[in-house]
Design a protein around this motif. Sequence first.
Motif, PDB file in Angstrom:
ATOM      1  N   ILE A 199       9.529 -16.186 -39.827  1.00 41.90           N
ATOM      2  CA  ILE A 199       9.331 -15.626 -41.162  1.00 41.90           C
ATOM      3  C   ILE A 199      10.345 -16.200 -42.148  1.00 41.90           C
ATOM      4  O   ILE A 199      11.550 -16.065 -41.941  1.00 41.90           O
ATOM      5  N   LEU A 216       8.264 -11.094 -47.406  1.00 45.14           N
ATOM      6  CA  LEU A 216       8.047 -11.823 -46.154  1.00 45.14           C
ATOM      7  C   LEU A 216       6.968 -12.876 -46.393  1.00 45.14           C
ATOM      8  O   LEU A 216       5.859 -12.545 -46.836  1.00 45.14           O
ATOM      9  N   ARG A 223       6.766  -9.161 -37.897  1.00 44.87           N
ATOM     10  CA  ARG A 223       6.800  -8.713 -39.290  1.00 44.87           C
ATOM     11  C   ARG A 223       7.059  -7.209 -39.373  1.00 44.87           C
ATOM     12  O   ARG A 223       7.883  -6.760 -40.170  1.00 44.87           O
ATOM     13  N   ASP A 249       4.866  -7.353 -47.468  1.00 42.96           N
ATOM     14  CA  ASP A 249       4.489  -7.998 -46.208  1.00 42.96           C
ATOM     15  C   ASP A 249       2.979  -7.908 -46.040  1.00 42.96           C
ATOM     16  O   ASP A 249       2.247  -7.698 -47.015  1.00 42.96           O
ATOM     17  N   ASP A 250       2.498  -8.019 -44.802  1.00 37.85           N
ATOM     18  CA  ASP A 250       1.055  -8.008 -44.579  1.00 37.85           C
ATOM     19  C   ASP A 250       0.434  -6.623 -44.659  1.00 37.85           C
ATOM     20  O   ASP A 250      -0.768  -6.470 -44.434  1.00 37.85           O
ATOM     21  N   THR A 268      10.569  -6.436 -38.661  1.00 35.46           N
ATOM     22  CA  THR A 268      11.423  -6.747 -39.815  1.00 35.46           C
ATOM     23  C   THR A 268      11.390  -5.614 -40.830  1.00 35.46           C
ATOM     24  O   THR A 268      12.439  -5.195 -41.346  1.00 35.46           O
ATOM     25  N   ARG A 269      10.205  -5.102 -41.132  1.00 37.08           N
ATOM     26  CA  ARG A 269      10.106  -3.976 -42.066  1.00 37.08           C
ATOM     27  C   ARG A 269      10.852  -2.760 -41.538  1.00 37.08           C
ATOM     28  O   ARG A 269      11.607  -2.110 -42.284  1.00 37.08           O
ATOM     29  N   THR A 271      15.197 -11.908 -35.659  1.00 35.27           N
ATOM     30  CA  THR A 271      14.734 -10.565 -36.028  1.00 35.27           C
ATOM     31  C   THR A 271      15.470  -9.513 -35.222  1.00 35.27           C
ATOM     32  O   THR A 271      15.999  -8.532 -35.768  1.00 35.27           O
ATOM     33  N   SER A 283       3.762 -16.396 -41.818  1.00 37.03           N
ATOM     34  CA  SER A 283       4.405 -16.397 -40.502  1.00 37.03           C
ATOM     35  C   SER A 283       3.364 -16.024 -39.458  1.00 37.03           C
ATOM     36  O   SER A 283       2.290 -15.520 -39.787  1.00 37.03           O
ATOM     37  N   THR A 314       1.830 -12.773 -46.685  1.00 37.18           N
ATOM     38  CA  THR A 314       2.274 -12.836 -45.294  1.00 37.18           C
ATOM     39  C   THR A 314       1.083 -13.138 -44.392  1.00 37.18           C
ATOM     40  O   THR A 314       0.726 -12.362 -43.502  1.00 37.18           O
TER      41      THR A 314
END
Length: 440
Positions: A290, A339, A379, A398-399, A382-383, A312, A342, A409
Amino acid sequence: MARAVLIDLKSEGTAPWKGGAPESVARILEVVRKASSSQDPWVCVMWCQSLPSKRNGEEVLHAAVQGLHCPERSLEVVCARSTVAALYAVKQKLDEKDISQVQVLSPPRRKAFMRAFVDQLFTGIYQFEFDDLQVDLEASDLEQPPGSLSEVLPPLTGQDVGRIQREIKMYLESLPALKGELRILRSVLIPDHLFLHGFTTRTGGISYIPTLSSLNLFSSSKRRDPPVVVQENLRRLAVAAGFDPQAYHSIKVNHASDVWVMGKAQPESYDGIVTDQAGVAIAAPGADCIPLLFADPVRKACGAAHSGWQGTLLGVSMATVGAMVAEYGCRVEDIRVVLGPSVGPCCFTLPQESAKQFHRTDPKCVRHLESAKPSVDIRRATRVLLEAGGILPQNIQDDSVMDPLQNLTLCTSCHPDQFYSHVRDGENFGTQIGFIAIRD
């Protein structure tokens, strides 16, 4: 292992033969065939002619060289108007054939120049051997008296090298973009009037190798894209994005959580950069990992981080936030984090022991934990870590974004037309980046 023999039929500034050359060329090829350590090498005859010649002898030689072209017998001819154009065309043929070992036969007067061009246009994955191009030619065939081609010549001067570098730069700048126009993805979360930023896609550059084409932004000795090509790709990106390529700094990845505070001593490797200097572009590379961008519109500070699965878990995202807080007095609640493209959990797996570490971070980060290689969502992890560190949920993009037009993302492995992916493409993969700069 496949091997190539490159015959350079042009000496620096002049042709090595006056006329009556077809027999000379034939004798050279016979020498190559006998001397080659490979039973059936790929032989390439390289002929450079800067301007169309009116000399009958040189026209005869040019026609003779072109007449040698015979791909079905592993013999090809490359004719071009400059050394860089010819050698770049040769490189494309070598890459297409996956050849890395090359013997170069060049007139002694030109050998140093050929070495300098090769140093610029090729990487450490190639192995070059340079030999003098000398055969028993009759005196009438030579521009110079017999024996003069063997004289000891001085090395290239710095001026010579500089001229070669400028010639290569101008040539690469003249090449058309591949795979369409250069495209940059931008986030609405980062204020455009304060920060210049974006995530690159793979279009608009000049890298031609399929897994690297076309806007590859990373070069290494283990890949076939040389630094000069990556520099030209970066120049084109800088023009499109509006930053100065001379004030550009990319992360030196070590898959950990070290952060470089710009202005302090630069570590040998690190996965995060932070700065409050205007006009300086910082970047995080990614090809499944990412690329993270950080922006504080209150303190006017920013950061970039490279977050692979190891980084991460080691907390590189919050390490970057922590550096912004400690160095620039940022408040965590003011920092915005985006982000970039990735690899998604749809395409990314890890051995079970590594996946268990993500499961401990948040069980929803792992699917099929009981399998040998569970699917992992780096991901989401990460959040979770950013929110746990105090970053406001609405300040993370992000996604999970519902609007598909705002979702940056995207899965790099699922979108081969837009992104590079190590997971999908293997070791000779290209690299995209996320970049950010404080506007002057």
